[in-house]
Design a protein around this motif. Structure first.
Motif, mmCIF file in Angstrom:
data_model
loop_
_atom_site.group_PDB
_atom_site.id
_atom_site.type_symbol
_atom_site.label_atom_id
_atom_site.label_comp_id
_atom_site.label_asym_id
_atom_site.label_seq_id
_atom_site.Cartn_x
_atom_site.Cartn_y
_atom_site.Cartn_z
ATOM 1 N N ALA A 51 19.565 105.388 60.879
ATOM 2 C CA ALA A 51 20.572 104.494 61.454
ATOM 3 C C ALA A 51 20.288 104.228 62.935
ATOM 4 O O ALA A 51 20.563 103.135 63.433
ATOM 5 N N GLU A 52 19.719 105.198 63.633
ATOM 6 C CA GLU A 52 19.391 105.047 65.048
ATOM 7 C C GLU A 52 18.124 104.232 65.272
ATOM 8 O O GLU A 52 17.936 103.658 66.335
ATOM 9 N N ASP A 53 17.255 104.187 64.272
ATOM 10 C CA ASP A 53 15.966 103.504 64.410
ATOM 11 C C ASP A 53 16.115 102.035 64.020
ATOM 12 O O ASP A 53 16.435 101.711 62.885
ATOM 13 N N LYS A 54 15.863 101.155 64.970
ATOM 14 C CA LYS A 54 16.044 99.713 64.752
ATOM 15 C C LYS A 54 15.007 99.125 63.794
ATOM 16 O O LYS A 54 15.218 98.047 63.247
ATOM 17 N N SER A 55 13.900 99.815 63.563
ATOM 18 C CA SER A 55 12.857 99.278 62.686
ATOM 19 C C SER A 55 13.083 99.610 61.216
ATOM 20 O O SER A 55 12.318 99.191 60.355
ATOM 21 N N ALA A 85 10.186 104.913 57.512
ATOM 22 C CA ALA A 85 11.237 105.678 56.832
ATOM 23 C C ALA A 85 10.703 107.038 56.384
ATOM 24 O O ALA A 85 11.365 108.069 56.559
ATOM 25 N N ALA A 86 9.493 107.054 55.831
ATOM 26 C CA ALA A 86 8.884 108.321 55.405
ATOM 27 C C ALA A 86 8.602 109.217 56.599
ATOM 28 O O ALA A 86 8.810 110.437 56.537
#
Length: 106
Positions: A51-55, A85-86
């Protein structure tokens, strides 16, 4: 008072049922309460990092954990998003393995 007593009795029965079936022994395809709590913590941590990662679209990716093994599924817009994601999951504390079943959809 009667409603409170009824709610307390229901809670006691529910807790007893859960502890009686999960905490005392670990059988095939079952987890102890401690293991379940650990897995829930891992899942929550992975989802929070996503959720914190914009990518990474955290709402399009499902995270499930069983005995420290994280299963990712859902959809990504690119191979880079799938790989990120991984990577997020692998870098999370107590993750033993990551199985990435995310499908890339253009």
């Amino acid at each position: 008072m009667k409603n409170m007593t009824r709610a307390l009795a229901f809670s006691l029965v529910a807790v007893t049922a859960v502890l009686g079936t999960t905490a005392c022994s670990v059988a095939r395809d079952q987890q102890s309460v401690g293991s379940y709590v650990d897995d829930a913590g891992i899942t929550t941590a992975v989802k929070a990092k996503m959720a914190e990662d914009k990518s990474v679209s955290a709402t399009s990716i499902s995270v499930e954990t069983l005995k420290g093994v994280v299963q990712l599924s859902g959809f990504a817009k690119s191979d880079a998003e799938k790989a990120r994601a991984a990577e997020i999951a692998r870098s999370t504390k107590n993750v033993r393995e990551v199985r990435n079943s995310i499908v890339v959809k253009p």
